[in-house]
Write an enzyme that holds these catalytic residues in place. Sequence first.
Site, PDB file in Angstrom:
ATOM      1  N   ASP A 695      42.366  38.290  55.069  1.00 10.89           N
ATOM      2  CA  ASP A 695      42.566  39.449  54.217  1.00 10.89           C
ATOM      3  C   ASP A 695      42.604  39.027  52.734  1.00 10.89           C
ATOM      4  OD1 ASP A 695      43.160  42.323  54.100  1.00 10.89           O
ATOM      5  OD2 ASP A 695      45.029  41.606  53.191  1.00 10.89           O
ATOM      6  N   LYS A 699      39.917  39.954  49.575  1.00  9.96           N
ATOM      7  CA  LYS A 699      40.265  40.452  48.232  1.00  9.96           C
ATOM      8  C   LYS A 699      39.650  39.565  47.164  1.00  9.96           C
ATOM      9  CE  LYS A 699      44.477  42.607  49.896  1.00  9.96           C
ATOM     10  NZ  LYS A 699      45.911  42.427  50.149  1.00  9.96           N
TER      11      LYS A 699
END
Length: 837
Positions: A695, A699
């Site tokens: 994750d 980003k």
Amino acid sequence: MSSVAVVQSVAEAALPEPSKRRTVAHKFGGTSVADAERYRHVAKLLLARDEDVQITVVSAMKGVTDALIDLATLAGTELDWRDRWHELRARHRGAAVALLGESVGQTIEWLEGRFDHLAEILSALSVIGELPREVLDRVQGLGEVYSARLLGDYLSSLGEDCAVLDAREVLVVDRTDLGVDVDWELSAARLAEWRAANPSRRVVVTGFVARDRAGHITTLGRNGSDYSGAIFAALFDASELHIWTDVDGVLSADPRVVPEAVQLESLSYDEACELAYFGAKVVHPQTMSPAIERKLPIIIRNTFQPEHPGTRITSNSEAVGPVKGLTLSPDLAVVNLEGTGLIGVPGTAERVFSALRQARVSVVMISQGSSEHSICCVVKAADAVRARATLMSAFAHELSVGQIQRVQLTDDVCVLAAVGDGMAGSPGVAARLFESLGRAQVNILAIAQGSSERNISVAIAGADATKALRAAHAGFWLSPQTFSVGVIGPGNVGAALLDQLQAAQPQLLGKANLDLRLRAIASRSRMLLEGRDISGSWRERFQSAREPLDLDRFTDHLLSSHLPHAVIVDCSASPEVAERYAQWLAAGIHVVTPNKQAGAGPLARYQAIAEAAAGSGARFRYEATVGAGLPVITTLRDLVDTGDTVTSIEGIFSGTLAWLFNKFDGSVPFSQLVAQARGMGYTEPDPRDDLSGTDVARKLVILGREAGLGLSLEDVQVESLVPESLRQASVEDFMTRLDEVDAEFAQRLAQARQAGHVLRYVARLDEGGKASVGLVELPDTHAFANLRLTDNIVQFTTRRYCSNPLIVQGPGAGPEVTAAGVFADLLRVAAGQGARL
Ligand code: ADP
Ligand code: ASP
Ligand code: MG
């Protein structure tokens, strides 16, 4: 002494001297005289007024003109007209009985006679099997004859001094290409004669009908009763004309298309002419000419709301803004004559117009670029093919030698016109119009601005008409910027967004003139589509939604509203939804999302999305994909857009990992901290989603791409905190066996501490594009070492911010703040489309 003379002398005695008499003319449209109830209302309204002489022009009852035209057409094509004729007769008889009660006898007898006569005409038409123009003219005006008699008889039955004037007896007109001209002298003479015999205080006049010089019955054209009103106001020397209809006056746009249209207090004759000419149905274009010559004020007002002052049309122009009103003329076509042979050749335009004139094609609008490479005319759809053929033959020679390349026809066109005296000399009006249309994805086919600068007209595709009118209306601040909003994924973030949206709506509408209409919600399996907007509790409404998810229908629904703008908010985490973004953006639908699939997914898809957005001008915003509500991407964009160069991006992008390492001081084993975090809802249901680092890597990819690098997830070196041995286990298994990692984490911490360092899970991207995420040791004085528990931090080092990086820091997770980030994006999109935020 005859009885007429007695009435005359009584009436004369009741009135002031002729020179002091105040005469007011009224006109009631079909909408005001739909049935007996309405006639009663009209009579009451008239009787409440105090003018000395009252002239009342009436239209046929609502729908009757259409019905008469249908009857004649049926008869002319040998179809059965009897049923429809019975219906129409019954409607008039019914109204008469309801109005006059016991004393209806004479009126009924008269009506019977009229309808029998109509039946004779229709029978004759059936026999000849065609509908000659003169017969149609005769028949279509009969509604006014019936209507005037009904109102007149009713007023008389109330004891009023009232006469009915059949305009066919006095009004003489000439029908020309430009419309209908009144023979004022002859008409005035005939009226004087009639008036001598009928000097009543109240006169009810048939609208719409007249006679031509040859004595044939004719009409003033559809909606011509307004014109009748003005003509009789002039003939009777009235001081005012009141046109009574079913709206509060002239509105800034057709209220059936733009429900937010506002009432205009005043208009100049010029403005009213332009509005009427370009289709504001509320006044007939020719109404103005007799009024203008006599400076007669026209007041458009509402029968259903007589206390409302209505719109005053006079010679004074009160410019309240550059644009007073907008209109649409439908059913047009564009004929374009194009060729290098036109350049610098004098007289081409004249040849075009004279050819069209000879073919009796009237030109609504023309436009010619100064390159003279093409001349474009907007004509009525019904004339389009004739117009093209005429031009082809007029320019046959030029076409054959190639001086003119083509004569092109574009069907299904309408003209949108912006009208206002205030436009003269006020710059930027055209820009604003084009900007509003451009943002609503409306393509302009041709543009014309009259040199009076009172009107700017644009030809657009018929299919865009409604959307264009609404967008332009909003663009001139005449109504709110309206968005058709669809939300996908009412999960944690989606639900919070929907709550925030519904709570903010009244304020946005009131203060910012922004109307965000939630018209669709979709989950993984179901969807709720609503015509206007989903009002009340969205939760309850969505709970009872049964329609299976179909993203095509969802999309069509958002676009079908003809609202100027559409936006889809994707709060799902689904790659299938992200797969649609490019297509939506290409169709002009803005996309706002906290879904990382597009920003961090396959580079080709990301590029297709960016291209689609650039092509259509629709916006793609995803601020909430990094740092939830924190302005991370916006900040980065501002840096890049202002010409700064980003040299590195570093930060802690995961609230979960931030919390774990802020807490991890050796007193509690790492596995227990993970269990605590999970218990408090800080982690994903499967904590491995956080611990794997993917994750965070996503980003970083998003930020890298935003900084201009063609980065992909595969390019990021990711240190997963989940050992190989636990990757396949079930969640429960993983949680119970996580203590297997405790020893290693304890050792890494001890090692860091020896050097006076702390452990942090950090994402890094340097200038060369090297990207990594993983656990690093940092001095305990480092900014990343001193964060509040779940805070995110992003540090941009740039050419400008080189010795001291730019830092964005704060809570970077949680449905409320994430939703707020999404909402802020939505508002930025709205502001980009002209909302005053
Ligand atoms: P009437 O029978 O009274 O002549 P019409 O139906 O001919 O009434 O005209 C009134 C209608 O015109 C209104 O009901 C409204 O829907 C429509 N209309 C179109 N454009 C405008 C406008 N700019 N302002 C007001 N009304 C308009
Ligand atoms: N009754 C006619 C029409 O419908 C005239 C009018 O109402 O103005 O066109
Ligand atoms: Mg009308």
